[in-house]
Design an enzyme around this catalytic site. Structure first.
Site, PDB file in Angstrom:
ATOM      1  CE1 TYR A 140      34.542  60.019  46.903  1.00  0.00           C
ATOM      2  CE2 TYR A 140      36.118  58.242  46.670  1.00  0.00           C
ATOM      3  CZ  TYR A 140      35.835  59.559  46.957  1.00  0.00           C
ATOM      4  OH  TYR A 140      36.844  60.417  47.312  1.00  0.00           O
ATOM      5  CB  CYS A 141      27.467  56.781  45.737  1.00  0.00           C
ATOM      6  SG  CYS A 141      25.811  56.218  45.341  1.00  0.00           S
ATOM      7  N   PRO A 142      28.000  53.467  45.273  1.00  0.00           N
ATOM      8  CG  PRO A 142      27.030  51.442  44.507  1.00  0.00           C
ATOM      9  CD  PRO A 142      28.087  52.482  44.164  1.00  0.00           C
ATOM     10  CD  GLU A 143      33.005  50.430  47.375  1.00  0.00           C
ATOM     11  OE1 GLU A 143      33.556  49.406  47.831  1.00  0.00           O
ATOM     12  OE2 GLU A 143      33.632  51.413  46.943  1.00  0.00           O
ATOM     13  CG  ASP A 186      30.260  59.905  48.372  1.00  0.00           C
ATOM     14  OD1 ASP A 186      30.074  61.075  47.968  1.00  0.00           O
ATOM     15  OD2 ASP A 186      29.878  58.907  47.742  1.00  0.00           O
TER      16      ASP A 186
END
Length: 79
Positions: A14-17, A41
């Protein structure tokens, strides 16, 4: 269009990964290389578009397949 590409599997992240992983990968590949990204995501649709626009990469494809998002991005010129 070059058929040389790298694949980035960001499924389950999930953000920001996913954007951070894409940024790191783009730093390591030559200009013009195609990068295929797989993600789950939904925010990656927005995030990758902004990422490409900001850094000069070309988002060639964005499609949803079985609740996964598939992107094809061409690395732009070095800044």
């Amino acid at each position: 269009m070059s058929d040389v590409y790298q694949q980035l599997d960001a499924r389950g992240l999930y953000c920001p990964e996913p954007v951070m992983m894409l940024h790191n990968l783009m730093a390591d590949v030559p200009t013009g290389v195609l990068v295929e990204v797989l993600a789950t995501d939904p925010s990656t649709r927005r995030d990758f578009l902004k990422f490409c626009n900001f850094l000069g990469h070309e988002l060639l494809q964005c499609e949803e397949v079985n609740n996964e998002f598939h992107f094809l991005i061409r690395k732009g010129e070095e800044g």
